[in-house]
Design a protein around this motif. Structure first.
Motif, PDB file in Angstrom:
ATOM      1  N   PHE A  36       0.773  -1.144  -0.159  1.00 11.81           N
ATOM      2  CA  PHE A  36      -0.048   0.170   0.001  1.00 11.81           C
ATOM      3  C   PHE A  36       0.761   1.230   0.053  1.00 11.81           C
ATOM      4  O   PHE A  36       1.285   1.679   1.098  1.00 11.81           O
ATOM      5  CB  PHE A  36      -0.820  -0.053   1.209  1.00 11.81           C
ATOM      6  N   SER A  37       1.190   1.376  -1.110  1.00 10.65           N
ATOM      7  CA  SER A  37       2.701   2.410  -1.352  1.00 10.65           C
ATOM      8  C   SER A  37       2.330   2.894  -2.742  1.00 10.65           C
ATOM      9  O   SER A  37       1.312   2.994  -3.305  1.00 10.65           O
ATOM     10  CB  SER A  37       3.692   1.721  -1.206  1.00 10.65           C
ATOM     11  N   HIS A  38       3.545   3.419  -3.297  1.00  6.85           N
ATOM     12  CA  HIS A  38       3.724   3.981  -4.635  1.00  6.85           C
ATOM     13  C   HIS A  38       3.540   2.600  -5.597  1.00  6.85           C
ATOM     14  O   HIS A  38       3.177   2.730  -6.712  1.00  6.85           O
ATOM     15  CB  HIS A  38       5.076   4.440  -4.927  1.00  6.85           C
ATOM     16  N   HIS A  39       3.331   1.377  -5.097  1.00  7.59           N
ATOM     17  CA  HIS A  39       2.877   0.281  -5.964  1.00  7.59           C
ATOM     18  C   HIS A  39       1.340   0.162  -6.507  1.00  7.59           C
ATOM     19  O   HIS A  39       0.829  -0.544  -7.287  1.00  7.59           O
ATOM     20  CB  HIS A  39       3.214  -0.979  -5.218  1.00  7.59           C
ATOM     21  N   LEU A  40       0.521   0.921  -5.775  1.00  6.79           N
ATOM     22  CA  LEU A  40      -0.609   0.977  -6.023  1.00  6.79           C
ATOM     23  C   LEU A  40      -1.524   2.646  -6.265  1.00  6.79           C
ATOM     24  O   LEU A  40      -0.676   3.347  -5.938  1.00  6.79           O
ATOM     25  CB  LEU A  40      -1.628   0.040  -5.269  1.00  6.79           C
ATOM     26  N   ILE A  57      -4.908  -1.991  -7.890  1.00  9.40           N
ATOM     27  CA  ILE A  57      -3.663  -2.735  -7.554  1.00  9.40           C
ATOM     28  C   ILE A  57      -3.584  -3.862  -8.655  1.00  9.40           C
ATOM     29  O   ILE A  57      -4.597  -4.708  -8.828  1.00  9.40           O
ATOM     30  CB  ILE A  57      -3.378  -3.366  -6.132  1.00  9.40           C
ATOM     31  N   ASP A  58      -2.572  -4.051  -9.221  1.00  6.02           N
ATOM     32  CA  ASP A  58      -2.590  -5.299 -10.121  1.00  6.02           C
ATOM     33  C   ASP A  58      -3.468  -5.461 -11.112  1.00  6.02           C
ATOM     34  O   ASP A  58      -4.008  -6.481 -11.586  1.00  6.02           O
ATOM     35  CB  ASP A  58      -2.440  -6.703  -9.598  1.00  6.02           C
ATOM     36  N   GLY A  59      -4.011  -4.411 -11.627  1.00  5.73           N
ATOM     37  CA  GLY A  59      -4.845  -4.275 -12.547  1.00  5.73           C
ATOM     38  C   GLY A  59      -6.335  -4.550 -12.116  1.00  5.73           C
ATOM     39  O   GLY A  59      -7.298  -4.721 -12.863  1.00  5.73           O
ATOM     40  N   ARG A  60      -6.455  -4.383 -10.814  1.00  4.72           N
ATOM     41  CA  ARG A  60      -7.732  -4.837 -10.193  1.00  4.72           C
ATOM     42  C   ARG A  60      -8.350  -3.724  -9.461  1.00  4.72           C
ATOM     43  O   ARG A  60      -7.458  -2.984  -8.620  1.00  4.72           O
ATOM     44  CB  ARG A  60      -7.751  -6.127  -9.391  1.00  4.72           C
TER      45      ARG A  60
END
Length: 324
Positions: A36-40, A57-60
């Motif tokens: 739960f950061s710059h990754h999403l 996140i991850d296309g979802r």
């Protein structure tokens, strides 16, 4: 959808629970809280008196209003981008921590296993744990929480008969195998007493040292118990903390709790407001059961792996039962 909160390096246990949730006909989504950061990306909106909370996140897309329940397994610090300047790290952690909490708080209307606020409250107060255990008829060690060297000396001689251990309130690492570096429970001898002036920099917990017949790791899942027995007393390294007993081979053994002990522990957990917890107890050489602590996020994979206990399956089933 049932949301499963953990972290990227969590293995085995998370898979068991999610597999059983899917067998029960429930969609389960694993959210690694360190990502739960710059990754999403996320967007929380309020228009025309209607709010919407979305995480992508991850296309979802995960909509807060689509979450039926939450299994709170672990919470981890947000991963930080390598390229971020040191001057911005504090604000990065602050804002992502806040935004993550807003997302979690938007789910307060659904069942949590355990409720996050209650989980943290119990984890952060071992003095309170000992108090609640004692209130429910469970024996606890004589204990002193302090930063005062002189109080420790008096406790050592007057209450512990020169048999005393010391430990930190929190942990420096968490591991199912117990082979990561951390500060273990340590026996204090007379020769150590003069070296405790540094307590002012690091308060600690001191307790009478209990003569062990064996130790118990007891997993509580909403009224059900799965107990493992371990005898690390033959290990010089493990005599005060089984997690560092690397000098001998030991194995977990199945254990049946006496009904009075199980009844008292159930009352304790209900008073604490926990649906799950890993409870550590000592069986005294004279036969008494002594409560040490409960970890609301404690490890249980080794008991399922070594003893075949259906702990993960029971967590999933209990959580689904709260939806009806």
């Amino acid at each position: 959808m049932i949301l499963c909160l953990t972290h990227s390096n969590d293995l085995y246990t998370i898979d068991i629970v999610m597999k059983r949730l899917k067998e029960l006909g429930k969609e389960a989504y694993r959210m690694n809280t360190d990502l739960f950061s710059h990754h999403l990306s996320f967007d929380y909106s309020l228009y025309n008196r209607k709010n919407a909370v979305h995480v992508h996140i991850d296309g979802r897309a995960i909509r807060a209003d689509a979450v039926e329940a939450v299994w709170y397994r672990k919470l981890w610090q947000a991963e930080i981008p390598d390229e971020l300047d040191d001057d911005f790290k504090e604000i990065y952690f602050q804002e992502y921590f806040t935004m993550r909490n807003i997302f979690f708080e938007s789910l307060d209307g659904v069942p949590w296993f355990n409720p996050m606020a209650k989980d943290h409250e119990i984890s952060n107060n071992k003095f309170g744990q000992l108090t609640v255990a004692s209130q429910n008829g469970i024996e606890v060690p004589k204990s002193l929480f302090t930063n005062d060297q002189e109080k420790v000396k008096a406790f050592f001689y007057e209450e512990c008969n020169k048999m005393m251990i010391a430990k930190l309130h929190g942990t420096l690492s968490r591991s199912m195998s117990g082979n990561a570096s951390f500060f273990p429970t340590t026996q204090i001898t007379e020769s150590n007493l003069e070296g405790l002036a540094t307590l002012v920099y690091c308060p600690m917990i001191f307790q009478e040292m209990i003569p062990k017949a064996y130790e118990l790791r007891i997993i509580y899942v909403d009224g059900e118990f799965f107990a493992g027995k371990i005898n690390a007393g033959q290990s010089e390294r493990g005599k005060t903390d089984w997690r560092i007993a690397t000098d001998i081979y030991f194995k977990w053994e199945s254990y049946k709790l006496p009904n009075p002990v199980a009844t008292s522990l159930t009352k304790m957990m209900q008073q604490m407001g926990l649906f799950f917890g890993a409870i550590d107890m000592i069986r005294h050489q004279d036969g008494r059961y002594i409560f040490l602590e409960v970890n609301p996020q404690g490890e249980w994979g080794m008991l399922q792996r070594d003893l075949g206990y259906p702990i993960g399956e029971t967590i999933a089933e209990k959580l689904v039962s709260k939806l009806s």
